[in-house]
Design a protein around this motif. Structure first.
Motif, PDB file in Angstrom:
ATOM      1  N   ASN A  55       0.527  -1.365  -0.449  1.00 16.62           N
ATOM      2  CA  ASN A  55      -0.091   0.210   0.190  1.00 16.62           C
ATOM      3  C   ASN A  55       0.525   1.442   0.291  1.00 16.62           C
ATOM      4  N   SER A  56       0.637   2.453  -0.911  1.00 18.66           N
ATOM      5  CA  SER A  56       1.158   3.491  -0.791  1.00 18.66           C
ATOM      6  C   SER A  56       0.391   4.318  -1.936  1.00 18.66           C
ATOM      7  N   ASN A  57       0.546   5.390  -2.487  1.00 17.06           N
ATOM      8  CA  ASN A  57      -0.261   6.082  -3.191  1.00 17.06           C
ATOM      9  C   ASN A  57       0.334   6.190  -4.422  1.00 17.06           C
ATOM     10  N   VAL A  58       0.554   5.800  -5.694  1.00 17.25           N
ATOM     11  CA  VAL A  58       0.319   5.797  -7.180  1.00 17.25           C
ATOM     12  C   VAL A  58       1.318   7.236  -7.337  1.00 17.25           C
ATOM     13  N   HIS A  59       2.280   7.162  -8.296  1.00 19.22           N
ATOM     14  CA  HIS A  59       2.606   8.130  -9.319  1.00 19.22           C
ATOM     15  C   HIS A  59       3.939   8.682  -8.972  1.00 19.22           C
ATOM     16  N   ARG A  60       3.578   8.986  -7.401  1.00 20.63           N
ATOM     17  CA  ARG A  60       4.063  10.823  -7.298  1.00 20.63           C
ATOM     18  C   ARG A  60       5.406  10.044  -5.792  1.00 20.63           C
ATOM     19  N   GLY A  61       5.398   9.323  -5.563  1.00 21.34           N
ATOM     20  CA  GLY A  61       6.220   9.382  -4.740  1.00 21.34           C
ATOM     21  C   GLY A  61       7.775   8.578  -5.877  1.00 21.34           C
ATOM     22  N   ASP A  71       3.278   0.547 -10.258  1.00 19.72           N
ATOM     23  CA  ASP A  71       3.648  -0.877 -10.784  1.00 19.72           C
ATOM     24  C   ASP A  71       2.976  -1.912 -10.721  1.00 19.72           C
ATOM     25  N   LEU A  72       2.019  -2.155  -9.557  1.00 17.79           N
ATOM     26  CA  LEU A  72       0.873  -3.259  -9.482  1.00 17.79           C
ATOM     27  C   LEU A  72       0.092  -2.549 -10.193  1.00 17.79           C
ATOM     28  N   PHE A  73      -0.774  -0.873 -10.120  1.00 14.73           N
ATOM     29  CA  PHE A  73      -2.295  -0.068 -10.188  1.00 14.73           C
ATOM     30  C   PHE A  73      -1.385  -0.545 -11.925  1.00 14.73           C
ATOM     31  N   GLU A  74      -0.640   0.429 -12.768  1.00 17.24           N
ATOM     32  CA  GLU A  74      -0.428   0.890 -13.930  1.00 17.24           C
ATOM     33  C   GLU A  74      -0.214  -1.280 -14.296  1.00 17.24           C
ATOM     34  N   GLY A  75       0.619  -1.932 -14.046  1.00 15.80           N
ATOM     35  CA  GLY A  75      -0.298  -3.492 -14.876  1.00 15.80           C
ATOM     36  C   GLY A  75      -0.876  -4.168 -14.714  1.00 15.80           C
ATOM     37  N   ALA A  76      -1.680  -3.173 -13.738  1.00 14.39           N
ATOM     38  CA  ALA A  76      -3.108  -3.811 -13.881  1.00 14.39           C
ATOM     39  C   ALA A  76      -4.208  -3.729 -14.739  1.00 14.39           C
ATOM     40  N   LYS A  78      -2.694  -2.566 -17.856  1.00 10.86           N
ATOM     41  CA  LYS A  78      -2.406  -3.251 -19.151  1.00 10.86           C
ATOM     42  C   LYS A  78      -2.696  -4.518 -19.079  1.00 10.86           C
ATOM     43  N   ARG A  79      -3.133  -5.046 -18.096  1.00 14.71           N
ATOM     44  CA  ARG A  79      -4.248  -6.577 -18.073  1.00 14.71           C
ATOM     45  C   ARG A  79      -5.380  -6.059 -19.037  1.00 14.71           C
ATOM     46  N   VAL A  80      -6.202  -5.399 -18.098  1.00 16.91           N
ATOM     47  CA  VAL A  80      -7.932  -5.169 -18.458  1.00 16.91           C
ATOM     48  C   VAL A  80      -7.572  -4.369 -19.964  1.00 16.91           C
ATOM     49  N   ALA A  81      -6.545  -4.038 -20.241  1.00 19.16           N
ATOM     50  CA  ALA A  81      -6.690  -3.347 -21.630  1.00 19.16           C
ATOM     51  C   ALA A  81      -6.959  -4.705 -22.552  1.00 19.16           C
ATOM     52  N   ALA A  82      -5.442  -5.603 -22.141  1.00 20.71           N
ATOM     53  CA  ALA A  82      -5.083  -6.673 -22.643  1.00 20.71           C
ATOM     54  C   ALA A  82      -6.941  -7.777 -22.797  1.00 20.71           C
ATOM     55  N   PHE A  83      -7.481  -7.546 -21.871  1.00 19.80           N
ATOM     56  CA  PHE A  83      -8.486  -8.608 -22.244  1.00 19.80           C
ATOM     57  C   PHE A  83      -9.616  -7.871 -22.669  1.00 19.80           C
ATOM     58  N   ALA A  84      -9.498  -6.519 -22.396  1.00 16.85           N
ATOM     59  CA  ALA A  84     -10.836  -5.898 -23.793  1.00 16.85           C
ATOM     60  C   ALA A  84     -10.536  -5.946 -24.753  1.00 16.85           C
ATOM     61  N   GLY A  85      -9.450  -5.992 -25.543  1.00 18.46           N
ATOM     62  CA  GLY A  85      -8.678  -5.648 -27.130  1.00 18.46           C
ATOM     63  C   GLY A  85      -8.533  -4.097 -27.232  1.00 18.46           C
ATOM     64  N   ALA A  86      -8.194  -3.412 -26.089  1.00 14.46           N
ATOM     65  CA  ALA A  86      -7.766  -2.115 -26.551  1.00 14.46           C
ATOM     66  C   ALA A  86      -6.492  -1.439 -25.735  1.00 14.46           C
ATOM     67  N   VAL A 288      -6.162  -3.541  -8.285  1.00 16.36           N
ATOM     68  CA  VAL A 288      -5.527  -4.973  -8.653  1.00 16.36           C
ATOM     69  C   VAL A 288      -6.496  -5.677  -8.444  1.00 16.36           C
ATOM     70  N   GLY A 289      -7.517  -5.483  -7.656  1.00 19.68           N
ATOM     71  CA  GLY A 289      -8.690  -6.407  -7.871  1.00 19.68           C
ATOM     72  C   GLY A 289      -8.711  -7.207  -8.742  1.00 19.68           C
ATOM     73  N   LEU A 290      -9.280  -5.755  -9.780  1.00 14.99           N
ATOM     74  CA  LEU A 290     -10.007  -6.174 -11.232  1.00 14.99           C
ATOM     75  C   LEU A 290      -8.333  -6.597 -11.676  1.00 14.99           C
ATOM     76  N   GLY A 291      -7.738  -6.652 -11.991  1.00 10.70           N
ATOM     77  CA  GLY A 291      -6.665  -7.191 -12.441  1.00 10.70           C
ATOM     78  C   GLY A 291      -6.589  -8.575 -12.378  1.00 10.70           C
ATOM     79  N   ALA A 292      -6.670  -8.993 -11.215  1.00 12.54           N
ATOM     80  CA  ALA A 292      -7.156 -10.195 -10.543  1.00 12.54           C
ATOM     81  C   ALA A 292      -7.613 -10.733 -11.351  1.00 12.54           C
ATOM     82  N   ALA A 293      -9.144 -10.351 -11.551  1.00 12.14           N
ATOM     83  CA  ALA A 293     -10.434 -10.954 -11.979  1.00 12.14           C
ATOM     84  C   ALA A 293     -10.376 -11.292 -13.462  1.00 12.14           C
TER      85      ALA A 293
END
Lengths: 413, 126
Positions: A55-61, A71-76, A78-86, A288-293
């Motif tokens: 847990n930490s805030n993203v992008h600024r630290g 990385d976890l947030f943006e990695g998710a 990427k996987r969500v986009a790939a899942f949707a073909g976007a 992160v949860g959506l990425g896992a879904a």
């Protein structure tokens, strides 16, 4: 694949903790996934692990923990986009599907709609794909037109052509799968015809993305909105996929932190896509949860998910027809619908049906399903609705039909 | 016997008393339950400060329809000032069944429209 629905898909049921519950000794029969799906332990664990270890805030630290969270947030993403073909850059995280549609209504609508322009929606839309257009049309002096639904709950492409021929249509907003009728709309064809007529298309994919393969790129819609919690993911995060050329020219919707490039006293410039549309701290654990879904759904295979939904829907249509005085809404062919079946029984109100189903721990929805214009078209105040996901089996449909027979008995029909 | 759908509840649901329209009428009100979309309206004729006659109309579940039907028999003849003081407990007592929190608004919709017609206050009864 014909027999796939005889069992829950590859015994996925054990992955869903809520489905292990009993009420008054009766195992829960969850038939309300169109409202929200149950969550597999993989999603719950991913979110818990994020909070416990990353847990930490993203992008600024600049510290390692913040890099890990980013990385976890943006990695998710990427996987969500790939899942949707976007493309990840045009995959925007919102609060939910309503948030995604409101983003388009306000950001695109306020800039592109004016007096005399027409926004086309359909009678089968969820309120979330009607009310934002009502508000922005009223504000901009534009007109809202509705496409009708046939007796079998389907749209007419001829009617769409007639409306598009009027020449003033700027946007067509349509559900991919109706949350009441289950209708699988020909959104690829609708988007193509709208584009030829110079209109953009927004597809509400809240009911489609969770249960069938969707390729945004191939679909050709300019905007596609969906939400995580119906796709085995958490509440609190939705997704908007948009066409890059449109998103780039659109002004921000919500303003605040992180969506800026530079802030001066009188004006500001905007961050690049997708962050221009993601003001404030993002739903990080939810992403992160959506990425896992989507990982979970890809592991099962979306072709198999769709086959399972289709088989189960066909079985439900067959079994429900055994109940006397039942009216089933929407297409009668499971090929042309998603895993949602709405029905009414003459002499028993939908709420009473749901109440009696609850006595057998059968969870169905009763009401207007946030689709009051459609309810008026169907001539009912409310319907009962059963909907399916990967964890359902024919046994669940059998339990529903038994509960409906019990309801008829209670009501002395 | 079913604890919720008792014989008299079903009987009132299937054959609701004092349902329809009243023309002319002195007071009317129409409202709905936003949760389920059920609708109920009322027409009231007032004579000498009392509810001389009334008719409910609309559609709803067994609980909301039975509540309207059962209470209508008590409401006719009641001073309007008394109707204005009625609360949720009165309706629940009249129904004579346990109402779960999820069905409470079903039970109270008819009193809500009665109070809307007599007092102009369309809030949910306490």
């Amino acid at each position: 694949m014909a027999a796939v629905a005889t069992q829950p898909l590859v015994d996925v049921r054990a992955d869903f903790p809520v489905l292990q519950r009993t009420f008054d000794g009766k195992p829960v029969v969850f038939l309300d996934s169109a409202a929200t799906a149950q969550k597999p332990v993989q999603v719950i664990d991913a979110m818990s692990a994020y909070y416990r270890t990353s847990n930490s805030n993203v992008h600024r630290g600049v510290y390692a923990l913040a890099r890990e969270a980013t990385d976890l947030f943006e990695g998710a993403r990427k996987r969500v986009a790939a899942f949707a073909g976007a493309d990840p850059a045009t995959t925007i995280f919102t609060g939910n599907a309503s948030g995604a549609i409101n983003l388009v209504a306000y950001s695109w609508g306020r800039t592109n709609l004016g007096p005399g322009d027409v926004v086309v929606v359909t009678h089968m839309e969820h309120h979330s794909n009607i009310v934002p257009w009502q508000l922005v049309c009223a504000e901009r002096g534009a007109r809202l037109r509705y496409l009708s639904t046939s007796e079998t709950g389907e749209l007419s492409l001829d009617e769409l052509d007639e409306v598009l021929d009027g020449g003033s249509v700027k946007l067509v907003a349509v559900a991919h799968v109706s949350n009441v009728l289950g209708t699988l709309n020909p959104v690829e064809e609708i988007a193509a015809r709208a584009r030829t007529a110079g209109a953009v298309t927004l597809v509400d994919g809240a009911q489609a993305m969770p249960q069938m393969p969707v390729d945004i790129d191939r679909l050709g819609a300019d905007f596609y909105a969906w939400t995580a919690h119906k796709a085995l993911g958490p509440t609190g995060i939705g997704v908007l996929h948009g066409r890059r050329e449109l998103l780039e020219t659109m002004p921000p919707f919500i303003a605040g932190g992180h969506m800026i490039s530079r802030v001066d006293l009188e004006s500001s410039s905007w961050n690049e896509l997708p962050w221009k549309f993601e003001a404030g701290t993002s739903p990080i654990a939810e992403a992160v949860g959506l990425g896992a879904a989507v990982d979970y759904l890809r592991a099962v295979g979306m072709d198999r998910v769709r086959a399972h939904e289709r088989e189960l829907t066909a079985y439900a249509l067959e079994r429900l027809a055994e109940v006397d005085d039942i009216r089933i809404f929407g297409p009668l062919d499971a090929e042309r619908r998603g895993g949602v079946v709405s029905f009414a029984i003459d002499g028993i109100h939908a709420h009473d049906i749901a109440e009696i189903c609850d006595r057998e721990a059968v969870c169905i929805r009763a009401g207007h399903h946030c689709a009051q214009p459609l309810m008026r078209t169907l001539g009912v105040a409310a319907t009962a609705r059963a909907s399916f996901h990967v964890y359902n089996s024919r046994d669940d449909v059998d339990a529903l039909v038994s509960a409906l027979q019990a309801a008829r008995k209670v009501f002395e029909l | 016997m079913d604890a919720l759908y008792r014989d008299y509840i079903l009987e009132h649901y299937k054959n609701p008393r004092n349902f329809g329209e009243l023309e002319p009428h002195d007071l009317d009100f129409h409202d709905h339950n936003p949760l389920c979309g059920d609708e109920l309206g009322v027409h009231i004729v007032v004579e000498d400060g009392k509810v001389a006659d009334l008719r409910f109309h609309g559609q709803g579940c067994a609980i909301s329809q039975a509540a309207a039907s059962i209470t209508s028999e008590e409401l006719i003849g009641m001073p309007v000032a008394e109707v204005e003081r009625l609360g949720a407990d009165w309706v629940i007592d009249q129904l004579g069944i346990d109402i779960s929190p999820t069905r409470r608004k079903c039970a109270l919709l008819s009193l809500k429209v009665m109070r809307g017609a007599t007092t102009g206050d369309a809030s949910w009864p306490d």
